[in-house]
Design an enzyme around this catalytic site. Sequence first.
Site, PDB file in Angstrom:
ATOM      1  N   LYS A   1     -12.861  -1.209   5.781  1.00 62.95           N
ATOM      2  CA  LYS A   1     -12.195  -2.228   6.601  1.00 62.95           C
ATOM      3  C   LYS A   1     -12.770  -2.230   8.029  1.00 62.95           C
ATOM      4  O   LYS A   1     -13.140  -3.261   8.540  1.00 62.95           O
ATOM      5  CB  LYS A   1     -10.686  -1.991   6.650  1.00 62.95           C
TER       6      LYS A   1
ATOM      7  N   TRP B   1       0.826  -1.211   0.000  1.00 61.31           N
ATOM      8  CA  TRP B   1       0.000   0.000   0.000  1.00 61.31           C
ATOM      9  C   TRP B   1       0.858   1.259   0.000  1.00 61.31           C
ATOM     10  O   TRP B   1       0.576   2.207  -0.750  1.00 61.31           O
ATOM     11  CB  TRP B   1      -0.984   0.003   1.168  1.00 61.31           C
TER      12      TRP B   1
ATOM     13  N   ASP C   1      -1.785   6.605   6.064  1.00 62.69           N
ATOM     14  CA  ASP C   1      -2.870   5.816   5.488  1.00 62.69           C
ATOM     15  C   ASP C   1      -3.312   4.836   6.573  1.00 62.69           C
ATOM     16  O   ASP C   1      -2.620   3.865   6.846  1.00 62.69           O
ATOM     17  CB  ASP C   1      -2.372   5.083   4.241  1.00 62.69           C
TER      18      ASP C   1
HETATM   19  C1  LIG Z   1      -7.836  -1.321   1.380  1.00 63.56           C
HETATM   20  C2  LIG Z   1      -6.746  -0.332   1.465  1.00 63.56           C
HETATM   21  C3  LIG Z   1      -6.633   0.726   0.549  1.00 63.56           C
HETATM   22  C4  LIG Z   1      -7.495   0.790  -0.694  1.00 63.56           C
HETATM   23  O1  LIG Z   1      -8.514   1.587  -0.572  1.00 63.56           O
HETATM   24  P1  LIG Z   1      -9.640   1.691  -1.720  1.00 63.56           P
HETATM   25  O2  LIG Z   1     -10.772   2.142  -0.901  1.00 63.56           O
HETATM   26  O3  LIG Z   1      -9.826   0.329  -2.339  1.00 63.56           O
HETATM   27  O4  LIG Z   1      -9.154   2.685  -2.690  1.00 63.56           O
HETATM   28  C5  LIG Z   1      -5.635   1.659   0.733  1.00 63.56           C
HETATM   29  N1  LIG Z   1      -4.757   1.544   1.745  1.00 63.56           N
HETATM   30  C6  LIG Z   1      -4.823   0.519   2.628  1.00 63.56           C
HETATM   31  C7  LIG Z   1      -3.834   0.426   3.724  1.00 63.56           C
HETATM   32  C8  LIG Z   1      -5.826  -0.445   2.504  1.00 63.56           C
HETATM   33  O5  LIG Z   1      -5.894  -1.471   3.365  1.00 63.56           O
END
Ligand SMILES: *Cc1c(COP(=O)(O)O)cnc(C)c1O
Length: 362
Positions: free
Chosen positions: A198, A100, A174
Amino acid sequence: MPQEVLAQAASEMLDWPDTTGRRCGMGVMEMSHRGKEFMSICAHAESTLRSLLAIPEHFKILFMQGGGLAENAIVPMNLSALRAQPGHRGQTDFVLTGSWSQKSFLEAQRYSETHLAASAQACGFTDIPDPACWQIRPGASYVHICSNETIHGVEFHALPDLKSLGSDAALVVDFSSQVASRPMDWGHVGLAFGGAQKNLGPAGLTVVVVREDLLGHALAICPSAFNYQTVAANGSMYNTPPTYAIYMAGLVFDWLQRQGGIAAMEAKNIAKSQALYQAIDTSGLYVNRVHTDCRSRMNVPFFLRDEALNEAFLTGASAAGLLQLKGHKSVGGMRASLYNAMSLTGVQSLVAYMQDFEQRHA
Ligand SMILES: *Cc1c(COP(=O)(O)O)cnc(C)c1O
């Protein structure tokens, strides 16, 4: 999603009741986003999130769309110029700890002068480089980290303090797969973002928490709907927000409070992850290669030492009601995601299945 929340949403779908229980004659999907009913739903979601995560008043909470991946572009479009020299692209620094943060790094190259302050790629993303060794440029506008690498199962158990590392850069986090699983130290944070899907609610909502002094530096090319200052000035209603997803996230926030808040979630997440890591570490069949001090509490990747047993493991798991255990295609093996809505009993069922499977295949 917690079952309780899904049941509540189902009972309110056709006719939403306000806090006094009075039905208003329409469901949330039928409301105007500017009507008093939805405005109250949105304000409630925002204030509950602020109190749950102890977000200080000098941070704005923005409800946006586009998910974590869109933020990989929206963040540099808004923050890369923070400390840029006139006429130059802004400098953005990244710490690579898995897929990521790597995606974020690549996307930011379109908008800024990127640089790797540190990378764990050489060790196969099984460790977090020591912040004391990060090479942060003096002119960097921000340093980006992914606080929990969902695919590689690597988590920061403390956020770095860039000030103490001698840097004036803002920390961008993030937190897509970590938010609400544990308390967060806002004193170290400039901006945090995450897709809701999530730990917070259904897909379609992106939560951004940004320190007010970082607003107002967007690049001219930044779309208005993605300019944090514009979104903040309009209370996340510059354009129509994802109303139903915000409503659902609000129900999850209420549920989190009923569970005892984030401290209670953290205790539960420690218990769940410890149960699973212990089962892996004491077995002869399963292995997790992530350094013990940065193992994720949310996403536990593991491998079968005999990969030929993978299919049998998954088939048996699914017959036992244990679903979605196949690892990400880029890593292989297995992965158990232990988000807030997963119970300790659920993890214990997985552990029991793993032990039984190992015995049968010894
Ligand atoms: C799932 C995830 C994303 C992706 O996000 P989207 O909503 O699919 O764009 C980005 N960063 C992390 C750490 C994730 O787990």
